[in-house]
Design an enzyme around this catalytic site. Structure first.
Site, mmCIF file in Angstrom:
data_model
loop_
_atom_site.group_PDB
_atom_site.id
_atom_site.type_symbol
_atom_site.label_atom_id
_atom_site.label_comp_id
_atom_site.label_asym_id
_atom_site.label_seq_id
_atom_site.Cartn_x
_atom_site.Cartn_y
_atom_site.Cartn_z
ATOM 1 N N CYS A 219 0.641 -0.867 -0.311
ATOM 2 C CA CYS A 219 0.071 0.126 -0.304
ATOM 3 C C CYS A 219 0.620 1.348 0.122
ATOM 4 O O CYS A 219 -0.037 1.964 -0.057
ATOM 5 C CB CYS A 219 -0.907 0.026 1.760
ATOM 6 S SG CYS A 219 -1.664 -1.676 1.126
ATOM 7 N N HIS B 175 -9.386 2.748 -2.236
ATOM 8 C CA HIS B 175 -7.875 2.165 -2.453
ATOM 9 C C HIS B 175 -7.247 1.769 -3.078
ATOM 10 O O HIS B 175 -7.179 0.386 -2.932
ATOM 11 C CB HIS B 175 -8.166 1.428 -0.569
ATOM 12 C CG HIS B 175 -6.739 1.685 0.001
ATOM 13 N ND1 HIS B 175 -5.084 2.630 -0.370
ATOM 14 C CD2 HIS B 175 -6.389 0.729 1.324
ATOM 15 C CE1 HIS B 175 -4.737 2.118 0.095
ATOM 16 N NE2 HIS B 175 -4.798 0.953 0.900
ATOM 17 N N CYS C 88 -0.872 3.025 6.415
ATOM 18 C CA CYS C 88 0.214 1.857 6.970
ATOM 19 C C CYS C 88 0.565 1.190 5.453
ATOM 20 O O CYS C 88 -0.229 1.029 4.998
ATOM 21 C CB CYS C 88 -0.438 1.149 7.561
ATOM 22 S SG CYS C 88 -2.911 0.778 7.392
HETATM 23 C C1 LIG Z 1 -2.046 -1.067 4.427
HETATM 24 C C2 LIG Z 1 -3.949 -0.900 3.500
HETATM 25 O O1 LIG Z 1 -4.122 -0.161 3.016
HETATM 26 S S1 LIG Z 1 -5.054 -2.283 4.185
HETATM 27 C C3 LIG Z 1 -6.035 -2.176 2.875
HETATM 28 C C4 LIG Z 1 -5.985 -3.582 2.287
HETATM 29 N N1 LIG Z 1 -7.566 -3.034 1.738
HETATM 30 C C5 LIG Z 1 -8.035 -4.127 1.857
HETATM 31 O O2 LIG Z 1 -8.018 -4.655 2.789
HETATM 32 C C6 LIG Z 1 -9.614 -3.938 1.167
HETATM 33 C C7 LIG Z 1 -11.027 -3.788 2.373
HETATM 34 N N2 LIG Z 1 -12.154 -4.086 2.005
HETATM 35 C C8 LIG Z 1 -12.244 -5.224 1.803
HETATM 36 O O3 LIG Z 1 -12.097 -6.486 1.430
HETATM 37 C C9 LIG Z 1 -13.901 -5.113 0.968
HETATM 38 O O4 LIG Z 1 -14.057 -3.858 0.687
HETATM 39 C C10 LIG Z 1 -14.641 -5.718 1.464
HETATM 40 C C11 LIG Z 1 -14.488 -6.913 1.625
HETATM 41 C C12 LIG Z 1 -14.871 -5.072 3.447
HETATM 42 C C13 LIG Z 1 -16.391 -5.283 1.235
HETATM 43 O O5 LIG Z 1 -16.347 -6.265 0.100
HETATM 44 P P1 LIG Z 1 -17.942 -6.258 -0.511
HETATM 45 O O6 LIG Z 1 -18.142 -7.178 -0.292
HETATM 46 O O7 LIG Z 1 -17.377 -5.947 -2.604
HETATM 47 O O8 LIG Z 1 -18.021 -4.673 -0.311
HETATM 48 P P2 LIG Z 1 -19.375 -3.563 -1.220
HETATM 49 O O9 LIG Z 1 -18.464 -2.207 -1.429
HETATM 50 O O10 LIG Z 1 -19.409 -5.119 -2.521
HETATM 51 O O11 LIG Z 1 -19.977 -4.020 0.104
HETATM 52 C C14 LIG Z 1 -20.818 -4.891 0.636
HETATM 53 C C15 LIG Z 1 -22.614 -4.597 1.015
HETATM 54 O O12 LIG Z 1 -22.389 -4.394 1.477
HETATM 55 C C16 LIG Z 1 -22.924 -2.084 1.467
HETATM 56 N N3 LIG Z 1 -22.545 -1.432 1.832
HETATM 57 C C17 LIG Z 1 -21.107 -0.938 1.689
HETATM 58 N N4 LIG Z 1 -20.817 0.232 2.155
HETATM 59 C C18 LIG Z 1 -21.579 0.513 3.112
HETATM 60 C C19 LIG Z 1 -22.321 1.962 3.439
HETATM 61 N N5 LIG Z 1 -20.976 2.753 3.385
HETATM 62 N N6 LIG Z 1 -22.959 1.996 3.951
HETATM 63 C C20 LIG Z 1 -24.269 1.183 3.506
HETATM 64 N N7 LIG Z 1 -24.193 -0.505 3.085
HETATM 65 C C21 LIG Z 1 -22.742 -0.375 2.515
HETATM 66 C C22 LIG Z 1 -23.526 -2.670 -0.091
HETATM 67 O O13 LIG Z 1 -24.750 -2.325 -0.593
HETATM 68 C C23 LIG Z 1 -23.291 -4.268 -0.726
HETATM 69 O O14 LIG Z 1 -24.217 -4.588 0.557
HETATM 70 P P3 LIG Z 1 -25.234 -5.318 -0.816
HETATM 71 O O15 LIG Z 1 -24.342 -6.684 -1.411
HETATM 72 O O16 LIG Z 1 -26.447 -5.446 -0.992
HETATM 73 O O17 LIG Z 1 -25.392 -3.855 -2.412
#
Ligand SMILES: CC(=O)SCCNC(=O)CCNC(=O)[C@H](O)C(C)(C)COP(=O)(O)OP(=O)(O)OC[C@H]1O[C@@H](n2cnc3c(N)ncnc32)[C@H](O)[C@@H]1OP(=O)(O)O
Length: 579
Positions: free
Chosen positions: A242, A535, A565
């Site tokens: 990252c 991100h 991070c």
């Molecule tokens: C060092 C570093 O930087 S470490 C960081 C590196 N990056 C990461 O690790 C990424 C972290 N994020 C992830 O892994 C993914 O976003 C996850 C696994 C948390 C979620 O993935 P997904 O399931 O694909 O997320 P998605 O955005 O589609 O949301 C899933 C559900 O939550 C709902 N949702 C998401 N955000 C919101 C919100 N803010 N408010 C309301 N509902 C929400 C969506 O509408 C969706 O619902 P649906 O399936 O009924 O449409």
């Protein structure tokens, strides 16, 4: 009282022993309750706690102490032996120190290391002492190639003269419209077109990318050629997970500050939606055998050995977002930080909601217009804004989401950074280049820092990398007008803020005399962050620096810190001054 007044008066090496954190009372704090969610029973609470304890390096070590193999334990006076694990020779340290005629203190140290069984094999020693030995403080030293304190005063000024980024496009479970090179080119072309110099005027093009695709190896060079920088343009790609986007800026900064280069194009690009699906080793072996079959009979024989399970690939993105050492997903490391600093689900959701609100406001007010360049897909679709934002997000919606990484954890899809595609470029120039091409500098890079910590708590990376910038610059929190702290997870950002307010953490880990203090939330991620924006991991480091510069100029601020991070247990930070 600012940090300047609390600077340690030659305290010697900083004791960075993360076993101390959090305090026992914080550990017992209830970090998981959310009024809008059904509450777990006492039994599940207990189980959840036990599960989190399994991630705790101290508890895990106590449960399963790593034993050095016999062959790894050198004894004073014995001949060197070979480590069964690493295959390297282990000299007997006390004898070695004597033989080389070193001083008594050194011999004593060597004996004590030998006595504790920790000498010789780096791999074994690292494993065994990971949470026992105070690590080398990176608050004051950054290894080879860094700009040291004395060199810094002689270093040439490095200016940020321009930059832009693509909109961040949410990955929606299928390959997005752009590859990493497409993103970099669509972002870079308008930037280069508005410069008073030709695209081949750069000394180097540096691009961060964590997930390079096989068809675009050394994506920096691919992008440079496609942007018209010319056959003679050297270009290289950097990878620090990252931190890749900030790494590219940091390299450019150092090249220019040292006088090696004058004008550098640096940035980051990432198409997480195009992360590959990976065949298992068995499937690959079968495919190799099938393709290597010379006769129809051999092919038929190979076909008979085909297993349907070979069609089920491993998800590259999932693997990429899992730390290979601790085996924890990035989201689990955020749970770990939340658990240690008692960050509740409610707090994380509140933070996420505010992130969406701030980004929506910035889009509405046009504060991102000079930063975001529209992109055009081959089918004619125009992408002109970050599409992950939810302007009407509220606590009720967020409260309904289930934790993703731990059954009764805090981290949900709503308070995690989103998986997105995007690219960002920044042009960095020396004073000579600014004069030569008649450029207008926007800001100056003053300092940067990289630091490392245990992978399980990588979310605390900003604390260990940004604090040295304050120390070296003799700055207090009040001297920083804008903070861009990458929102990998809401709980992780809040964990960093809590750590800076924790006197024990600041004293023992950061080497301060007391708590650093509370970062003013009105100065932190003022236009949202990765939770609302997304991100694209290799790009975010460049984006937070670019946005920091724009935010400082818009608000009339002078100094800002961009920090993030980094998966694998690192942190990166950059201090800039607006001009
Ligand atoms: C060092 C570093 O930087 S470490 C960081 C590196 N990056 C990461 O690790 C990424 C972290 N994020 C992830 O892994 C993914 O976003 C996850 C696994 C948390 C979620 O993935 P997904 O399931 O694909 O997320 P998605 O955005 O589609 O949301 C899933 C559900 O939550 C709902 N949702 C998401 N955000 C919101 C919100 N803010 N408010 C309301 N509902 C929400 C969506 O509408 C969706 O619902 P649906 O399936 O009924 O449409």
């Amino acid at each position: 009282m600012g940090l300047r007044d609390r600077l340690p008066a030659d305290r010697g090496p900083v004791r960075r022993d993360l076993r101390q954190f959090p305090r026992a009372d914080a550990r017992q704090g209830d970090a998981r309750r959310h009024p809008a969610l059904p509450q777990p029973s006492a039994r599940t609470e207990r189980r959840c706690h036990l599960r989190l304890r399994r991630h705790d390096p101290v508890e895990r070590r106590a449960a399963r102490p790593h034993r050095l193999r016999r062959s790894c334990r050198p004894r004073p006076g014995r001949r060197s032996r070979t480590c069964a694990r690493s295959g390297r020779a282990h000299p007997a340290p006390a004898r070695q120190a004597q033989a080389s005629g070193r001083g008594r203190a050194q011999r004593r140290r060597a004996r004590s290391i030998a006595g504790s069984g920790g000498s010789g094999c780096n791999r074994c020693r690292r494993r065994r002492f990971r949470f026992q030995r105070p690590s080398r403080s990176r608050c004051t030293s950054r290894g080879a190639g860094t700009i040291t304190r004395s060199a810094r005063s002689e270093a040439r000024p490095v200016y940020i003269v321009d930059g832009n980024r693509t909109p961040f496009i949410k990955a929606r479970g299928k390959p997005g419209p752009f590859s990493p090179a497409d993103l970099a080119v669509q972002c870079g072309r308008p930037l280069l077109m508005r410069q008073p110099f030709a695209p081949d005027a750069f000394d180097e093009v540096i691009l961060g990318c964590a997930n390079q695709v096989a068809g675009e190896m050394n994506v920096a060079r691919v992008a440079a050629l496609r942007m018209g920088c010319g056959d003679e343009m050297p270009a290289h790609t950097v990878h620090r997970n990252c931190g890749s986007g900030m790494q590219s800026l940091d390299e450019a900064y150092r090249y220019i500050a040292h006088g090696d280069m004058e004008l550098v194009l640096a940035g980051g690009t990432e198409a997480l939606s195009r992360a590959p699906l990976i065949l298992s080793d068995e499937a690959t072996a079968w495919l190799a055998k099938f393709q290597g079959a010379k006769t129809a009979g051999d092919r038929a024989k190979a076909l008979r050995k085909f297993n349907l399970a070979y069609l089920s690939p491993e998800i590259g993105l999932k693997q990429g977002l899992t730390d290979p050492i601790s085996g924890l997903a990035m989201g689990q490391t955020a749970e770990e930080v939340a658990h240690r600093f008692g960050i509740s689900r409610w707090q994380a959701d509140e933070y996420a909601m505010e992130s969406h609100r701030r980004l929506a406001r910035a889009q509405e007010e046009g504060w991102l217009d000079n930063e975001v360049e529209p992109m055009f897909a081959p089918d004619g679709t125009v992408y002109d804004h970050d599409d992950g934002v939810r302007p009407d997000n509220n606590m009720e919606q967020l409260g309904k989401l289930k934790p993703v990484f731990e059954k009764y954890g805090n981290v949900t899809a709503g308070n995690s950074s989103q998986i997105t595609d995007g690219a960002c470029w920044i042009i960095l120039a020396s004073e000579e280049a600014v004069e030569k091409h008649g450029l207008t500098p926007l800001a100056k890079i003053v300092d940067s820092d990289w630091a490392a910590l245990a992978p399980e708590i990588m979310g605390l990376g900003p604390t260990v990398s940004a604090t040295p910038l304050l120390k070296r610059g003799e700055l207090s929190l009040g001297d920083i007008d804008v903070w861009e702290l990458n929102e990998a997870f809401a709980a992780q950002v809040l964990g960093c803020l809590a750590a800076w307010e924790d006197p024990g953490f600041c004293r023992d880990v950061l080497g301060l005399d007391g708590a650093l203090g509370a970062v003013d939330r009105e100065k932190l991620n003022i236009d949202g962050g990765a939770v609302s924006l997304g991100h694209p991991v290799g790009t975010s480091g460049t984006r937070i620096v670019l946005h920091l510069v724009n935010a400082l100029r818009r608000t009339g601020g002078k100094r800002g810190i961009a920090t993030e991070c980094i998966g694998g247990g690192q942190g990166g930070a950059m201090l800039v001054e607006a001009l």
